[in-house]
Design an enzyme around this catalytic site. Structure first.
Site, PDB file in Angstrom:
ATOM      1  N   HIS A  24       0.832  -1.035   0.115  1.00 48.96           N
ATOM      2  CA  HIS A  24       0.014  -0.073  -0.020  1.00 48.96           C
ATOM      3  C   HIS A  24       0.759   1.221  -0.008  1.00 48.96           C
ATOM      4  CE1 HIS A  24      -3.593  -2.230   1.895  1.00 48.96           C
ATOM      5  NE2 HIS A  24      -2.568  -2.957   2.274  1.00 48.96           N
ATOM      6  N   TYR A  25       0.347   2.387  -0.189  1.00 47.84           N
ATOM      7  CA  TYR A  25       0.714   3.503   0.045  1.00 47.84           C
ATOM      8  C   TYR A  25      -0.107   4.299   1.132  1.00 47.84           C
ATOM      9  CZ  TYR A  25      -2.119   6.323  -3.375  1.00 47.84           C
ATOM     10  OH  TYR A  25      -3.151   6.769  -4.038  1.00 47.84           O
ATOM     11  N   THR A  26       0.644   4.868   2.133  1.00 42.72           N
ATOM     12  CA  THR A  26      -0.344   5.662   3.117  1.00 42.72           C
ATOM     13  C   THR A  26      -1.368   6.670   2.689  1.00 42.72           C
ATOM     14  OG1 THR A  26       1.412   7.240   3.546  1.00 42.72           O
ATOM     15  CG2 THR A  26       1.359   5.261   5.009  1.00 42.72           C
ATOM     16  N   GLU A  89       2.686  -0.727   4.589  1.00 51.31           N
ATOM     17  CA  GLU A  89       2.343   0.630   4.083  1.00 51.31           C
ATOM     18  C   GLU A  89       3.470   1.124   3.889  1.00 51.31           C
ATOM     19  OE1 GLU A  89      -0.736   2.330   3.631  1.00 51.31           O
ATOM     20  OE2 GLU A  89      -2.194   1.196   4.563  1.00 51.31           O
ATOM     21  N   HIS A 136      -2.703  -3.277  -3.467  1.00 49.65           N
ATOM     22  CA  HIS A 136      -4.040  -2.924  -2.751  1.00 49.65           C
ATOM     23  C   HIS A 136      -5.100  -2.556  -3.997  1.00 49.65           C
ATOM     24  CE1 HIS A 136      -6.539  -1.053   0.672  1.00 49.65           C
ATOM     25  NE2 HIS A 136      -7.255  -2.013   0.291  1.00 49.65           N
ATOM     26  N   ASP A 146      -3.776   2.347  -4.537  1.00 47.83           N
ATOM     27  CA  ASP A 146      -2.540   2.399  -4.165  1.00 47.83           C
ATOM     28  C   ASP A 146      -1.870   0.930  -4.305  1.00 47.83           C
ATOM     29  OD1 ASP A 146      -4.382   1.696  -1.902  1.00 47.83           O
ATOM     30  OD2 ASP A 146      -2.739   1.157  -0.794  1.00 47.83           O
TER      31      ASP A 146
HETATM   32 ZN    ZN Z   1      -4.204   0.505   0.804  1.00 44.91          ZN
END
Ligand code: ZN
Length: 254
Positions: A24-26, A89, A136, A146
């Site tokens: 993911h990215y935050t 993340e 994600h 993301d």
């Molecule tokens: Zn995510």
């Protein structure tokens, strides 16, 4: 590899064996705010790890516990992916916090280096097939963007983390692409190939909203300069290649 402990209260017990890795990215302005949110009981979100812009690795949840990062999602027919995965993340504002010129904020090299080292260690520790290393947006294409089309998936794959197809020569692809609204056997074939890769998509024979979202998710990952939701010829050729890689791996595992 140095790991900084930052325990989150947001976890429970796994209901299935661990066999996936989700990146993911935050999507937040700073890594501090993301870490704070994932450690806030009221937020009800977490991940096993967060990697900040400097490449520092924080562990929030033990790997044998179920962290709360995937939400409603599906891959290779499986649901409750929180129960099956380790979630990482990566601190990056992504589409939520664009650069002043409207672009996506780059992932610094030291951050990507740390992500790769962490992923390699996880893949060594656990039996996670390459087909189950996902973003994600792969597992929730209608809801999530993301880690984004600026995430260097090819570098990860070069380091043994996730699938990457051989390049397709654009001059070698022939015929027509497919656009939203199209119907017929070519659309069915596209949907079947996306299913083989792992995407949650039905063979409806119609290029519907779900198909558009899944094609866009595929492009964010494997055709990053062309994120349109339209199955142009290059995208279709790449979908075939990734599906073939996934199918061959599935046979090898049987
Ligand atoms: Zn995510």
């Amino acid at each position: 590899m140095q790991i900084i402990q930052a325990p989150s209260p947001n976890f429970n017990d796994r209901r299935f064996p661990l066999d996936m890795l989700v990146l993911h990215y935050t999507g937040m302005g700073t890594s501090e705010s993301a870490l704070k949110r994932m450690c806030d009981e009221d937020a009800q979100v977490s991940a096993h790890y967060m990697v900040d812009e400097y490449g520092r690795i924080f562990q929030l949840v033990a790997e044998d516990k179920r962290a709360w990062h995937a939400g409603v999602s599906v891959w290779q027919g499986d649901e409750d992916l929180n129960s099956r995965s380790i979630g990482i993340e990566i601190a990056n504002g992504g589409h939520n916090v664009p650069t002043p010129d409207g672009g996506l904020p780059p992932y610094p090299p030291q951050q990507i280096e740390a992500v790769i080292t962490l992923c390699q260690a996880i893949l060594e520790r656990h039996d996670i097939p390459q087909t189950r290393v996902v973003g994600h947006s792969d597992i929730a294409p209608d809801r999530k963007d993301d880690p984004g089309e600026h995430f260097p998936w090819q570098l990860l794959s070069d380091a043994g983390v996730g699938l990457w197809p051989d390049a397709v020569d654009p001059a070698s692809v022939e015929g027509e692409g497919l656009s939203p609204g199209a119907t017929g056997p070519m659309v069915s074939r596209l949907q079947q190939s996306l299913t083989i890769i792992g995407y949650g998509i039905d063979d409806t024979g119609t290029y519907d909203d779900r198909t558009e979202a899944v094609v866009r998710a595929f492009q964010r990952r494997w055709n990053q300069r062309h994120v349109t939701g339209e199955a142009d010829l290059l995208t279709m050729a790449l979908i075939d290649r990734v599906a073939l890689l996934a199918a061959n791996l599935a046979i090898a595992f049987e």
